[in-house]
Design a protein around this motif. Structure first.
Motif, mmCIF file in Angstrom:
data_model
loop_
_atom_site.group_PDB
_atom_site.id
_atom_site.type_symbol
_atom_site.label_atom_id
_atom_site.label_comp_id
_atom_site.label_asym_id
_atom_site.label_seq_id
_atom_site.Cartn_x
_atom_site.Cartn_y
_atom_site.Cartn_z
ATOM 1 N N TYR A 433 41.708 46.960 22.594
ATOM 2 C CA TYR A 433 41.991 45.965 21.595
ATOM 3 C C TYR A 433 41.880 44.605 22.254
ATOM 4 N N ALA A 434 42.034 43.485 21.208
ATOM 5 C CA ALA A 434 41.758 42.055 21.842
ATOM 6 C C ALA A 434 43.029 41.424 22.263
ATOM 7 N N VAL A 435 42.888 40.838 23.415
ATOM 8 C CA VAL A 435 43.933 39.975 23.767
ATOM 9 C C VAL A 435 43.504 38.299 23.589
ATOM 10 N N PRO A 436 44.099 37.533 23.344
ATOM 11 C CA PRO A 436 43.602 36.090 23.077
ATOM 12 C C PRO A 436 43.003 35.679 24.557
ATOM 13 N N ASP A 437 42.019 34.911 24.366
ATOM 14 C CA ASP A 437 41.598 34.175 25.486
ATOM 15 C C ASP A 437 42.112 32.948 25.559
ATOM 16 N N PRO A 438 42.415 32.163 26.922
ATOM 17 C CA PRO A 438 43.045 31.005 26.975
ATOM 18 C C PRO A 438 42.389 29.892 26.296
ATOM 19 N N VAL A 439 41.284 29.948 26.120
ATOM 20 C CA VAL A 439 40.291 28.664 25.468
ATOM 21 C C VAL A 439 39.838 29.016 24.238
ATOM 22 N N ALA A 440 39.309 30.219 23.852
ATOM 23 C CA ALA A 440 38.665 30.435 22.528
ATOM 24 C C ALA A 440 38.394 31.810 22.570
ATOM 25 N N GLY A 441 38.417 32.485 21.228
ATOM 26 C CA GLY A 441 38.372 33.745 21.086
ATOM 27 C C GLY A 441 39.209 34.894 21.667
ATOM 28 N N ASP A 442 38.303 36.183 22.151
ATOM 29 C CA ASP A 442 39.272 36.915 22.784
ATOM 30 C C ASP A 442 38.816 37.437 23.939
ATOM 31 N N GLN A 443 39.509 38.288 24.841
ATOM 32 C CA GLN A 443 39.182 38.988 25.939
ATOM 33 C C GLN A 443 39.579 40.476 25.612
ATOM 34 N N VAL A 444 38.710 41.375 26.366
ATOM 35 C CA VAL A 444 38.993 42.764 26.085
ATOM 36 C C VAL A 444 39.962 43.354 27.109
ATOM 37 N N MET A 445 40.943 44.088 26.487
ATOM 38 C CA MET A 445 42.141 44.770 27.276
ATOM 39 C C MET A 445 41.916 46.248 26.836
ATOM 40 N N ALA A 446 42.196 47.252 27.841
ATOM 41 C CA ALA A 446 42.155 48.431 27.543
ATOM 42 C C ALA A 446 43.294 49.239 28.055
ATOM 43 N N THR A 447 43.980 50.044 27.340
ATOM 44 C CA THR A 447 44.984 50.775 27.953
ATOM 45 C C THR A 447 44.543 52.371 28.190
ATOM 46 N N LEU A 448 44.643 52.662 29.332
ATOM 47 C CA LEU A 448 44.199 54.058 29.741
ATOM 48 C C LEU A 448 45.346 54.681 30.103
ATOM 49 N N ALA A 449 45.620 56.070 29.669
ATOM 50 C CA ALA A 449 46.544 56.954 29.962
ATOM 51 C C ALA A 449 45.765 58.050 30.896
ATOM 52 N N GLY A 450 46.576 58.321 31.948
ATOM 53 C CA GLY A 450 46.114 59.158 33.045
ATOM 54 C C GLY A 450 45.801 58.665 34.448
ATOM 55 N N ASP A 451 44.951 58.982 35.292
ATOM 56 C CA ASP A 451 44.619 58.587 36.652
ATOM 57 C C ASP A 451 43.631 57.390 36.683
ATOM 58 N N PHE A 452 43.994 56.455 37.500
ATOM 59 C CA PHE A 452 43.151 55.045 37.394
ATOM 60 C C PHE A 452 42.879 54.945 38.969
ATOM 61 N N ASP A 453 41.368 54.689 39.110
ATOM 62 C CA ASP A 453 41.062 54.420 40.627
ATOM 63 C C ASP A 453 40.231 52.706 40.524
ATOM 64 N N PRO A 454 40.827 51.988 40.789
ATOM 65 C CA PRO A 454 40.277 50.467 40.234
ATOM 66 C C PRO A 454 38.774 50.524 40.987
ATOM 67 N N ARG A 455 38.555 50.959 41.976
ATOM 68 C CA ARG A 455 37.194 50.678 42.516
ATOM 69 C C ARG A 455 36.076 51.815 41.717
ATOM 70 N N GLY A 456 36.814 52.913 41.550
ATOM 71 C CA GLY A 456 35.805 54.007 40.988
ATOM 72 C C GLY A 456 35.589 53.658 39.450
ATOM 73 N N PHE A 457 36.557 52.842 38.880
ATOM 74 C CA PHE A 457 36.718 52.568 37.362
ATOM 75 C C PHE A 457 35.442 51.529 37.177
ATOM 76 N N ALA A 458 35.549 50.614 38.145
ATOM 77 C CA ALA A 458 34.381 49.595 38.387
ATOM 78 C C ALA A 458 32.915 50.112 38.520
ATOM 79 N N GLU A 459 33.032 51.239 39.390
ATOM 80 C CA GLU A 459 31.686 51.835 39.386
ATOM 81 C C GLU A 459 31.212 52.629 38.075
ATOM 82 N N PHE A 460 32.137 53.273 37.573
ATOM 83 C CA PHE A 460 31.907 53.816 36.470
ATOM 84 C C PHE A 460 31.376 52.906 35.243
ATOM 85 N N LEU A 461 31.956 51.849 35.343
ATOM 86 C CA LEU A 461 31.530 50.866 34.148
ATOM 87 C C LEU A 461 29.967 50.385 34.386
#
Length: 565
Positions: A433-461
């Motif tokens: 879903y969108a969250v407002p950008d501080p300047v204009a438009g939106d930024q992407v936000m995701a809610t993820l239910a389950g396990d999360f590895d910050p480094r592994g998630f970046a590599e996945f993307l």
């Protein structure tokens, strides 16, 4: 009613400079002749009984306006193909609009590698075979009589909450009328030079920059891709007097190093959206150029024009037929109330969807009757955009009404991103879903239910071939379970309302970065809030969650600790 083909034909025989690109200059006659040659080629290449649709996958090179002019002369339509799309999604855009020809350049060929595009012929503009193909048509003359005002000219993509982008239809008559209207509004004439630095696969550049240049008989200067550092040098080099923008581009220009001679430029006016009052004032102080904020629904169903006396932050006064309605009750929202600092204090009641209850020029979507019916429900045109209205009738833009996101001027569909993120093996459920950008438009936000590895998630993307350049989440909220409504649907309204200020852990990184995500701290949140406050957008992140529903996030999260690998 006038056609774009007629506007293209009027350049014939005019030897004044008409198009500038890097070291190249074309006269207006050469522009008309180039369009005529491509129109004749198109007539020979398109299969009989096929829809006369041409996909254009190009940067802002001279070939783009030449093919727009060619399509107008041939009674054909251009589908602007977005080069930030990837893989099957890119193929879907081409196939959905039934393009039998795609005009592209060598730089974009890797995007098409491996795609299943049956029956589609590629024309690669910066190659010798393309030049040989065009050569026999060099003596073609423009013949505007083949076109009618009702002919489709543009199929330009807008995104929707249900997944794939929709291809909005714009006819020659509507585009010519829009060009005439803007040329009159800004007193544009044949001595003006329009600087087109926004991508031409967007309606912004074609409808608000190229079309009024044609209508006014003005010249056009192209920038292959937007460059903040190249903006002012280009303006001076080409003598540009008019340009269009989106808010993020204005921010980038303002971030360049100020110079004492910044006001020494020929620009008269900039026209666009989402710059915001703070940046518009800063731009005028620095460059001596007024930015005029406007609003126009991409599909043409509603428009708001700025006029003298419009308050800072507003886009203009509501015209006949326009109203801000509660989408559930269809009742008009009350006027906005502001505190002493000018901040909105009754957004929960004043913000609603902008609706046109009068006649409008919306021309529908290509092969998407369901989306078309949604826009026209109840006989009115529902814009899908949120606004609020002050006591004097001036309108203020407040965001998107459904699960659409607008990131750096790109419209994205939440469902498309969700389908990609759902491949992450640690995720049991995903919501985007969108969250407002501080300047204009939106930024992407995701809610993820389950396990999360910050480094592994970046590599996945980084490994996902169909993840567009604007789709990666800025914020990732990690939850034990996905909050749901009483009907067992994801409680998106609650997620949007809470944004990154929620009880669950939130991870974040800079937009466009491939670095690992890091934990959002209380200090980070305070700093972000200050950025919103400085831009007058604090009210956009002060929304209260909707009334509590079964399984809502506020109830379900108490006492739960999400897992992090």
């Amino acid at each position: 009613m006038e056609t774009v083909a007629e506007l293209v034909g009027r350049q014939w025989g005019d030897d004044r400079p008409g198009l500038w690109f890097e070291e190249r200059t074309l006269t207006r006659h050469e522009v008309a002749a180039g369009a005529a040659a491509r129109a004749a080629l198109l007539a020979d290449l398109l299969p009989r009984h096929a829809h006369p649709h041409v996909g254009v996958l190009l940067d802002n090179t001279p070939e783009y306006p030449l093919w727009l002019g060619a399509a107008a002369l041939a009674g054909a339509a251009v589908a602007g193909i977005n080069p930030t799309r990837r893989g099957p999604e890119l193929a879907r855009d081409i196939l959905h609009t039934e393009c039998r020809i795609v005009v592209t350049e060598r730089a974009h060929l890797p995007l098409l590698d491996g795609l299943e595009l049956p029956g589609v012929r590629l024309l690669v503009t910066d190659t010798e075979p393309y030049e040989r193909l065009l050569a026999p048509y060099a003596d073609a003359c423009p013949d505007p009589t083949r076109a009618t005002p009702r002919d489709r000219l543009l199929l330009y993509f807008t995104s929707g909450s249900t997944g794939a982008p929709k291809a909005a239809i714009c006819t020659q008559g509507r585009l010519a009328a829009a060009g005439r209207s803007l040329a009159a509004q800004f007193a544009l004439g044949p001595d003006d030079v329009h600087y087109i630095c926004m991508p031409m696969f967007h309606g912004n550049a074609v409808i608000a920059d190229w079309a009024p240049a044609l209508a006014a008989g003005a010249g056009v200067a192209l920038r292959r891709r937007f460059s903040a550092s190249g903006f002012l040098p280009d303006v001076r080099r080409y003598g540009a007097t008019y340009f269009t923008y989106v808010g993020r581009a204005v921010q980038y220009v303002l971030a360049t190093e100020p110079r004492p001679d910044d006001r020494d430029n020929p620009l008269r006016v900039g026209f666009g959206t989402e710059a915001g009052a703070v940046d518009a004032a800063a731009f005028e102080r620095r460059f001596g150029v007024r930015l005029v904020e406007g609003y126009g629904s991409s599909e043409g169903g509603a428009a708001v024009q700025w006029a003298p006396g419009t308050p800072a932050g507003a886009v203009g006064r509501a015209g006949p037929g326009l109203a801000v309605l509660d989408p559930d009750t269809r009742e008009e929202c009350p006027p906005a109330a502001f505190d002493e600092a000018g901040r909105l204090v009754n957004g929960d009641r004043a913000i609603g969807e902008l609706v046109n209850r009068g006649p409008n020029p919306f021309e529908g979507y290509w092969r998407n009757p369901r989306a078309e019916a949604e826009r026209r429900r109840g006989g009115w045109y529902w814009t899908g955009d949120l606004f609020y209205r002050d006591a004097e009738g001036f309108l203020y833009f407040a965001g998107r009404a459904d699960d659409r996101l607008r990131v750096d001027s790109e419209n994205l569909a939440a469902a498309v991103i969700e389908n990609i993120l759902a491949r992450y093996e640690g995720a049991s459920a995903v919501a985007v879903y969108a969250v407002p950008d501080p300047v204009a438009g939106d930024q992407v936000m995701a809610t993820l239910a389950g396990d999360f590895d910050p480094r592994g998630f970046a590599e996945f993307l980084a490994a996902q071939p169909d993840l567009g350049t604007k789709m990666a989440p800025r914020f990732v909220r990690v939850a034990e379970r996905m909050p749901v409504t009483a009907t067992n649907k994801i409680h998106r309204a609650g997620l949007r309302a809470e944004g990154f200020r929620c009880a669950d852990p939130v991870w974040w990184r800079s937009p466009g970065s491939s670095e690992p995500y890091r934990r959002l701290t209380a200090a980070d949140t305070v700093a972000l809030e200050a950025r919103y406050r400085a831009r007058g957008r604090e009210h956009l992140i002060r929304k209260e969650p909707p009334a509590s529903t079964e399984g809502s996030s506020n109830v379900r999260r108490q006492g739960l600790e999400p897992r992090t690998r």
